[in-house]
Every structure is written in structure tokens, then in C-alpha cells.
Design a protein around this motif. Structure first.
Motif, PDB file in Angstrom:
ATOM      1  N   MET A   1      -1.853  -6.673 -11.388  1.00 35.51           N
ATOM      2  CA  MET A   1      -2.260  -5.420 -10.816  1.00 35.51           C
ATOM      3  C   MET A   1      -3.222  -4.756 -11.787  1.00 35.51           C
ATOM      4  O   MET A   1      -3.097  -4.925 -12.990  1.00 35.51           O
ATOM      5  CB  MET A   1      -1.048  -4.535 -10.586  1.00 35.51           C
ATOM      6  N   THR A   2      -4.149  -4.012 -11.244  1.00 30.41           N
ATOM      7  CA  THR A   2      -5.144  -3.347 -12.071  1.00 30.41           C
ATOM      8  C   THR A   2      -5.252  -1.872 -11.714  1.00 30.41           C
ATOM      9  O   THR A   2      -4.881  -1.461 -10.609  1.00 30.41           O
ATOM     10  CB  THR A   2      -6.536  -3.987 -11.893  1.00 30.41           C
ATOM     11  N   ALA A   3      -5.767  -1.102 -12.639  1.00 29.76           N
ATOM     12  CA  ALA A   3      -6.094   0.301 -12.406  1.00 29.76           C
ATOM     13  C   ALA A   3      -7.598   0.425 -12.580  1.00 29.76           C
ATOM     14  O   ALA A   3      -8.148  -0.025 -13.584  1.00 29.76           O
ATOM     15  CB  ALA A   3      -5.368   1.205 -13.393  1.00 29.76           C
ATOM     16  N   ALA A  27      -1.261   2.351  -4.848  1.00 31.22           N
ATOM     17  CA  ALA A  27      -0.966   1.772  -3.538  1.00 31.22           C
ATOM     18  C   ALA A  27       0.305   0.946  -3.652  1.00 31.22           C
ATOM     19  O   ALA A  27       0.463   0.176  -4.577  1.00 31.22           O
ATOM     20  CB  ALA A  27      -2.123   0.896  -3.079  1.00 31.22           C
ATOM     21  N   THR A  28       1.218   1.135  -2.720  1.00 33.20           N
ATOM     22  CA  THR A  28       2.468   0.381  -2.732  1.00 33.20           C
ATOM     23  C   THR A  28       2.368  -0.790  -1.773  1.00 33.20           C
ATOM     24  O   THR A  28       1.414  -0.896  -1.016  1.00 33.20           O
ATOM     25  CB  THR A  28       3.650   1.283  -2.328  1.00 33.20           C
ATOM     26  N   GLY A  29       3.340  -1.672  -1.805  1.00 32.76           N
ATOM     27  CA  GLY A  29       3.342  -2.850  -0.938  1.00 32.76           C
ATOM     28  C   GLY A  29       3.311  -2.506   0.537  1.00 32.76           C
ATOM     29  O   GLY A  29       2.830  -3.272   1.352  1.00 32.76           O
ATOM     30  N   SER A  30       3.817  -1.323   0.904  1.00 32.65           N
ATOM     31  CA  SER A  30       3.860  -0.941   2.314  1.00 32.65           C
ATOM     32  C   SER A  30       2.551  -0.326   2.787  1.00 32.65           C
ATOM     33  O   SER A  30       2.417   0.023   3.946  1.00 32.65           O
ATOM     34  CB  SER A  30       4.992   0.067   2.532  1.00 32.65           C
ATOM     35  N   SER A  45      -7.032   4.503  -8.948  1.00 34.67           N
ATOM     36  CA  SER A  45      -6.335   3.772  -7.904  1.00 34.67           C
ATOM     37  C   SER A  45      -5.729   2.527  -8.517  1.00 34.67           C
ATOM     38  O   SER A  45      -6.406   1.794  -9.225  1.00 34.67           O
ATOM     39  CB  SER A  45      -7.327   3.364  -6.810  1.00 34.67           C
ATOM     40  N   VAL A  46      -4.429   2.296  -8.272  1.00 29.25           N
ATOM     41  CA  VAL A  46      -3.766   1.089  -8.754  1.00 29.25           C
ATOM     42  C   VAL A  46      -3.350   0.275  -7.541  1.00 29.25           C
ATOM     43  O   VAL A  46      -2.360   0.578  -6.896  1.00 29.25           O
ATOM     44  CB  VAL A  46      -2.534   1.434  -9.620  1.00 29.25           C
ATOM     45  N   GLU A 106       5.350  -0.546 -11.295  1.00 25.42           N
ATOM     46  CA  GLU A 106       5.052  -1.369 -10.121  1.00 25.42           C
ATOM     47  C   GLU A 106       5.477  -2.819 -10.346  1.00 25.42           C
ATOM     48  O   GLU A 106       6.033  -3.454  -9.462  1.00 25.42           O
ATOM     49  CB  GLU A 106       3.561  -1.305  -9.771  1.00 25.42           C
ATOM     50  N   ALA A 107       5.226  -3.343 -11.553  1.00 23.81           N
ATOM     51  CA  ALA A 107       5.640  -4.721 -11.867  1.00 23.81           C
ATOM     52  C   ALA A 107       7.164  -4.844 -11.840  1.00 23.81           C
ATOM     53  O   ALA A 107       7.711  -5.800 -11.293  1.00 23.81           O
ATOM     54  CB  ALA A 107       5.086  -5.144 -13.226  1.00 23.81           C
ATOM     55  N   MET A 108       7.856  -3.874 -12.430  1.00 19.46           N
ATOM     56  CA  MET A 108       9.320  -3.910 -12.462  1.00 19.46           C
ATOM     57  C   MET A 108       9.895  -3.795 -11.051  1.00 19.46           C
ATOM     58  O   MET A 108      10.897  -4.442 -10.738  1.00 19.46           O
ATOM     59  CB  MET A 108       9.869  -2.794 -13.351  1.00 19.46           C
TER      60      MET A 108
END
Length: 154
Positions: A1-3, A27-30, A45-46, A106-108
Motif C-alpha cells: 500500500m502507498t500514500a 481508501a478501505t477494502g469496501s 490518499s492511501v 491498514e496492513a494489520m
């Protein structure tokens, strides 16, 4: 993931150094997004696996670089039992703005169902404090055992 930056103030040195109402958008997975207040004038934005970043990277040498990569987290996992956080990097001008914490969170979250999430890093006070604040523990604190072979000449 990047910012990545969408918009930057004209003075890179001022990023995250002055209070403002700017927020970090993740941004989340949903497909939903979560805003986290920062101390910067930047709009960030991530994106996650399912959310494409609206930013486009540029190679601009000016202090206004929409799409500029400012942080990343790289995780390797078998998807079953273990994940290794190999890199968590944030550009110096953007550190202490919440970007690293948001990327790690987000990774966790992505690997929350795995038995082990590992991270190996240098033993520096600021590094220890950061990862403790993110909810991580040392192997000694969890009664775990780890082995490593460093090649300090590399």
C-alpha cells in the motif's frame, strides 16, 4: 500500500509542521474512506488493494507534486499463518503526520486473521516508541523466540 499526495502546499518544508484542518484519506477494502486529522496542509490518499488511487505519480522537481509517493508499507505473507512487514517508509517531510501509523493499521487489518505478523527493525528509541504506540510488542514481551543472522558488511 502507498500514500500519495493529491495536493501539496508550495513549501515542502511546511508540510506537517503547522496546524490545519487537512486530513489523511485512506481508501478501505469496501471502497469507503476514513479521514484522519493531520497537522499538514497536504491532502493525502492511501489506496488499498481494491481501491485505486486517484493520484497519478509525477516526476516534477518543483515543490508542488501531485501524485508524489510519500509513504509505503510492503508486507509478504503466506496468507495462512504469517505475514512479514518488510518495509514501512515515510518521506522525512511527511513523518509524524499519521501516515506511517495509517499504513501499518491498514496492513494489520488486512492480516488480522493470521497467527503472526512479524516486523524486524533497528533498535532505536524513536522506532521502539512508534511501534509500541501502534500496538506491537517485542518477542521477549510475548514470550516468543526469534532468530536472525545479520550481515553487517552488506
Amino acid at each position: 500500500m502507498t500514500a500519495r499526495c493529491r495536493h501539496l502546499p508550495t513549501d515542502d518544508a511546511a508540510i506537517c509542521r503547522r496546524p490545519s484542518g487537512a486530513s489523511l484519506s485512506v481508501a478501505t477494502g469496501s471502497g469507503a474512506s476514513v479521514s484522519v486529522p493531520t497537522r499538514s496542509g497536504a491532502s493525502l490518499s492511501v489506496p488499498t488493494r481494491s481501491g485505486a488511487s486517484p493520484s497519478v505519480p509525477t516526476r516534477s522537481g518543483t515543490s508542488h507534486h501531485p501524485g508524489r509517493l510519500v509513504g509505503l508499507v510492503r508486507v509478504v505473507s503466506d496468507g495462512c499463518s504469517v505475514a512479514l512487514v518488510q518495509d514501512l517508509l515515510v518521506a522525512p517531510a511527511f513523518q509524524r503526520c499519521g501516515i506511517g501509523r495509517r499504513l501499518l493499521d491498514e496492513a494489520m487489518t488486512r492480516f488480522a486473521d493470521l497467527r503472526q505478523v512479524l516486523l524486524i527493525t533497528d533498535d532505536e528509541p524513536a522506532t521502539r516508541d512508534f511501534y509500541r504506540a501502534c500496538g506491537l510488542s517485542t518477542l521477549a514481551e510475548t514470550h516468543g523466540l526469534g532468530f536472525i543472522r545479520y550481515n553487517l558488511s552488506a
